[in-house]
Design a protein around this motif. Structure first.
Motif, PDB file in Angstrom:
ATOM      1  N   TYR A  54      13.143  18.552 107.469  1.00 63.49           N
ATOM      2  CA  TYR A  54      14.111  18.405 106.373  1.00 63.49           C
ATOM      3  C   TYR A  54      14.516  16.944 106.219  1.00 63.49           C
ATOM      4  O   TYR A  54      14.658  16.445 105.096  1.00 63.49           O
ATOM      5  N   ARG A  57      11.856  15.206 104.317  1.00 59.52           N
ATOM      6  CA  ARG A  57      11.881  15.579 102.895  1.00 59.52           C
ATOM      7  C   ARG A  57      13.013  14.859 102.167  1.00 59.52           C
ATOM      8  O   ARG A  57      12.848  14.434 101.028  1.00 59.52           O
ATOM      9  N   ALA A  62      11.510  14.224  98.327  1.00 63.44           N
ATOM     10  CA  ALA A  62      10.998  15.556  97.963  1.00 63.44           C
ATOM     11  C   ALA A  62      12.140  16.558  97.843  1.00 63.44           C
ATOM     12  O   ALA A  62      12.019  17.554  97.129  1.00 63.44           O
ATOM     13  N   MET A  63      13.251  16.287  98.544  1.00 64.81           N
ATOM     14  CA  MET A  63      14.435  17.142  98.482  1.00 64.81           C
ATOM     15  C   MET A  63      15.631  16.257  98.160  1.00 64.81           C
ATOM     16  O   MET A  63      15.825  15.215  98.798  1.00 64.81           O
ATOM     17  N   THR A  67      22.727  18.826  95.926  1.00 67.76           N
ATOM     18  CA  THR A  67      22.161  19.956  95.191  1.00 67.76           C
ATOM     19  C   THR A  67      23.004  20.232  93.957  1.00 67.76           C
ATOM     20  O   THR A  67      24.218  20.397  94.061  1.00 67.76           O
ATOM     21  N   HIS A  85      15.225  20.478  92.769  1.00 70.16           N
ATOM     22  CA  HIS A  85      14.704  20.075  94.090  1.00 70.16           C
ATOM     23  C   HIS A  85      15.796  19.854  95.121  1.00 70.16           C
ATOM     24  O   HIS A  85      15.657  19.030  96.024  1.00 70.16           O
ATOM     25  N   VAL A  87      18.667  21.300  98.091  1.00 65.61           N
ATOM     26  CA  VAL A  87      18.557  21.940  99.406  1.00 65.61           C
ATOM     27  C   VAL A  87      18.361  23.444  99.208  1.00 65.61           C
ATOM     28  O   VAL A  87      19.182  24.107  98.562  1.00 65.61           O
ATOM     29  N   GLY A  88      17.300  23.984  99.765  1.00 67.57           N
ATOM     30  CA  GLY A  88      16.962  25.389  99.569  1.00 67.57           C
ATOM     31  C   GLY A  88      18.043  26.340 100.027  1.00 67.57           C
ATOM     32  O   GLY A  88      18.326  27.343  99.365  1.00 67.57           O
ATOM     33  N   ASN A 115      12.265  25.340  91.261  1.00 64.78           N
ATOM     34  CA  ASN A 115      12.369  23.961  91.753  1.00 64.78           C
ATOM     35  C   ASN A 115      13.384  23.837  92.877  1.00 64.78           C
ATOM     36  O   ASN A 115      14.303  23.024  92.838  1.00 64.78           O
ATOM     37  N   SER A 116      13.179  24.664  93.886  1.00 68.88           N
ATOM     38  CA  SER A 116      14.008  24.672  95.080  1.00 68.88           C
ATOM     39  C   SER A 116      13.228  24.024  96.217  1.00 68.88           C
ATOM     40  O   SER A 116      12.244  23.318  95.986  1.00 68.88           O
ATOM     41  N   ASN A 117      13.655  24.263  97.420  1.00 67.40           N
ATOM     42  CA  ASN A 117      12.986  23.809  98.629  1.00 67.40           C
ATOM     43  C   ASN A 117      13.014  24.942  99.639  1.00 67.40           C
ATOM     44  O   ASN A 117      13.665  25.965  99.426  1.00 67.40           O
ATOM     45  N   HIS A 118      12.375  24.739 100.749  1.00 71.25           N
ATOM     46  CA  HIS A 118      12.382  25.708 101.843  1.00 71.25           C
ATOM     47  C   HIS A 118      13.832  26.086 102.140  1.00 71.25           C
ATOM     48  O   HIS A 118      14.702  25.213 102.197  1.00 71.25           O
TER      49      HIS A 118
END
Length: 165
Positions: A54, A57, A62-63, A67, A85, A87-88, A115-118
């Motif tokens: 994380y 990212r 990438a993140m 948010t 993009h 924080v998931g 368009n989220s993340n892990h």
């Protein structure tokens, strides 16, 4: 040599690392807590070993550290959130909150996030819905992680899901 670290101490460590990278404190705590809870549940693949990932990212862009979910479709029981993009874990928590709220109004709801993340361990979020008195089904896509039977090239994602009631 074995070291024992209290869960609260580990959560605070993760929170501190993430806030140092610009993640707001509440969001950093949520992400870190989800990692520590995964460890406590025995899901170390989604635990603290992911913290450096994380961090990378966030550093690479990438993140997004902050948010900012945006509702792009609102049809009452059906909502789609644009995650930009972020924080998931933060986006998943918001989707659960919206889903529970809409289910109480309409009897059922469906919330999509793009368009989220892990976001970590799916059960961390479906359990929140169950605690709120709702049945929840959460699923996501995943990058290719394994070859099909007899193959040698990664072509299939794990496409995880969780159900809680």
């Amino acid at each position: 040599m074995t070291y024992t670290v209290e869960a609260d101490t580990l959560t605070q460590f993760g929170t501190n690392v993430l806030t140092a990278l610009g993640v707001p404190t509440d969001d950093a705590h949520l992400l870190s807590d989800s990692l520590v809870v995964a460890e406590l549940w025995g899901h170390s693949s989604h635990g603290m070993l992911r913290l450096p990932w994380y961090v990378e990212r966030l550093r690479s862009g990438a993140m997004a550290a902050v948010t900012q979910a945006e509702t792009i479709v609102d049809s009452g029981a059906v909502v789609v959130l644009e995650g930009h993009h972020g924080v998931g874990q933060v986006l998943a928590a918001e989707a659960v909150e919206v889903g529970v709220e809409r289910a109480r109004i309409h009897g059922v709801s469906a919330v999509g996030v793009r368009n989220s993340n892990h976001f970590g361990t799916a059960a961390y979020f479906t359990r929140r819905s169950a605690e709120a008195g709702c049945v929840a089904f959460l699923s996501t896509n995943a990058s290719p992680a394994m070859a099909p039977w007899g193959g040698q090239t990664k072509a299939l994602g794990t496409n995880p899901w969780s159900i809680a009631a």
